[in-house]
Write an enzyme that holds these catalytic residues in place. Structure first.
Site, PDB file in Angstrom:
ATOM      1  N   ARG A 291       0.355  -0.789   0.000  1.00 38.43           N
ATOM      2  CA  ARG A 291       0.000   0.000   0.000  1.00 38.43           C
ATOM      3  C   ARG A 291       0.552   1.227   0.000  1.00 38.43           C
ATOM      4  NH1 ARG A 291       3.135   2.293   2.986  1.00 38.43           N
ATOM      5  NH2 ARG A 291       3.346   2.928   3.490  1.00 38.43           N
TER       6      ARG A 291
ATOM      7  N   ILE B  30       4.473  -0.593  12.304  1.00 38.67           N
ATOM      8  CA  ILE B  30       5.583  -0.316  11.395  1.00 38.67           C
ATOM      9  C   ILE B  30       5.284   0.882  10.507  1.00 38.67           C
ATOM     10  CG2 ILE B  30       6.910  -1.212   9.445  1.00 38.67           C
ATOM     11  CD1 ILE B  30       7.720  -2.446  12.102  1.00 38.67           C
ATOM     12  N   GLU B  31       4.050   0.999  10.041  1.00 37.66           N
ATOM     13  CA  GLU B  31       3.710   2.092   9.132  1.00 37.66           C
ATOM     14  C   GLU B  31       3.752   3.467   9.808  1.00 37.66           C
ATOM     15  OE1 GLU B  31       3.673   2.450   6.148  1.00 37.66           O
ATOM     16  OE2 GLU B  31       2.794   0.777   5.052  1.00 37.66           O
ATOM     17  N   THR B  32       3.064   3.605  10.941  1.00 32.37           N
ATOM     18  CA  THR B  32       2.922   4.950  11.525  1.00 32.37           C
ATOM     19  C   THR B  32       3.086   4.978  13.036  1.00 32.37           C
ATOM     20  OG1 THR B  32       0.505   4.719  11.747  1.00 32.37           O
ATOM     21  CG2 THR B  32       1.343   5.668   9.677  1.00 32.37           C
TER      22      THR B  32
ATOM     23  N   TRP C  70       1.828  -5.122  -0.159  1.00 32.01           N
ATOM     24  CA  TRP C  70       1.595  -3.860   0.564  1.00 32.01           C
ATOM     25  C   TRP C  70       2.785  -2.922   0.360  1.00 32.01           C
ATOM     26  CZ3 TRP C  70      -2.274  -3.000   4.638  1.00 32.01           C
ATOM     27  CH2 TRP C  70      -2.075  -1.813   5.357  1.00 32.01           C
TER      28      TRP C  70
END
Length: 333
Positions: A2, A127-129, A308
């Site tokens: 993503r 991990i993303e934010t 992703w």
């Protein structure tokens, strides 16, 4: 996601940048003509005049710092070991376990409906934010206008800009709240606008899809994404393994897929020295840091994580963090 591959290390660095438009070199009449042409295209694509007027009202020219960041993306020289050390740390593990305790109902619903184990959803979020703590402060429309006008990847970002306008037009988020990374990744799960339109869901039933503020929407959207790209809930992502001496490194790489029984016969063992699981699973071997680094056997869910974000390091980080949350909740091999 993503998300645009390779921007993870940059996102946090630009969260505090000003959201005002800073004219780039060579902007001006050419940009003005481009913007008017785009307005016509957006109207023909079904974007309302009201949304166009409000979304583009403050756009005076390309954002110079967005162009600068796009041009200066460095090739990553960080080892996997270093990458994991900065992302899978005790603070993030502790906070992730706290999130699992705080949102058991919503995690359970996402797990049941989409067939994605909750520990992976929380790991992706972390991990993303950092569980929504660093989702970006760049105005998405202005960033996408900048990149769509730029010649380097204009076609891709023009489509993302149209999708972002559709999201505004549908009333999912207010313009002032539509912020994220410099490259257009949005919200606590860092979806690009096209991913938002394809995978994001309204889990809390308020009539809007809000991946910026609604934790239920964030978790369900992430789960739906993974389900749609082939996630299997009877498997894990992979595992670190030990290799025998004189291992044939021509077998390393995602293009080679062998059953676990074959890897076992080649001398591959779990990290603790035990035999591999006796399951009819196909796996690939990766060794991101080369022959002297840690090797991993990875399954189909690893490939779903790479859908992703096309980064082995990212996928290993998500898998490793998920393992640290709740080893006793593992499902499958």
């Amino acid at each position: 996601m993503r998300s645009v591959s390779g921007i993870i290390l940059v996102i946090i660095c630009v969260c505090g940048l000003p959201a005002t438009s800073v004219p780039a070199k060579n902007a001006g009449e050419d940009f003005t003509v481009w913007l008017e042409t785009f307005r016509v295209e957006a109207r023909s694509a079904g974007i309302s005049q009201e949304t166009l007027n409000s979304a583009l009202a403050g756009v005076r020219g390309p954002l110079a710092y967005v162009i600068d960041l796009d041009r200066k993306q460095p090739e990553s020289t960080q080892s996997l070991e270093g990458y994991l050390a900065t992302r899978v740390n005790e603070i993030r593990i502790t906070n992730g376990r706290r999130m699992m305790s705080r949102y058991p109902t919503w995690l359970g619903r996402a797990e049941q409906k989409y067939g994605v184990q909750r520990r992976f959803l929380v790991a992706l979020w972390g991990i993303e934010t950092n569980y929504g703590g660093h989702s970006g402060n760049v105005p998405i429309i202005q960033a996408l206008v900048t990149l769509a006008h730029d010649v380097r990847r204009s076609s891709y970002f023009r489509k993302e800009l149209l999708d972002a306008l559709h999201i505004l037009d549908a009333g999912h988020i207010r313009l002032k709240r539509m912020k994220g990374s410099w490259a257009g990744a949005m919200g606590q799960c860092q979806f690009m606008p096209s991913s938002f339109r394809r995978y994001a869901v309204d889990a809390d039933g308020d009539g809007r899809i809000n991946i910026w503020d609604s934790v239920p929407d964030v978790l369900a959207s992430a789960a739906n994404y993974l389900k749609q790209v082939g996630w299997q809930d009877d498997q894990t992502w992979g595992r670190p393994v030990t290799l025998p001496e004189k291992f044939d490194f021509t077998l390393v790489g995602l293009e080679t897929r062998l059953p676990l029984s074959r890897w076992q016969s080649l001398g591959v063992r779990r990290i603790n020295g035990n035999s591999l699981p006796r399951r009819d699973l196909v796996a690939s071997m990766i060794a991101p840091d080369g022959p002297g680094g840690q090797a991993y056997l990875v399954y189909d869910n690893f490939r779903a994580l790479r859908a992703w974000n096309k980064s082995n390091a990212f996928a290993v980080a998500v898998g490793t963090l998920s393992d640290r949350f709740a080893a006793n909740r593992k499902k499958g091999g």
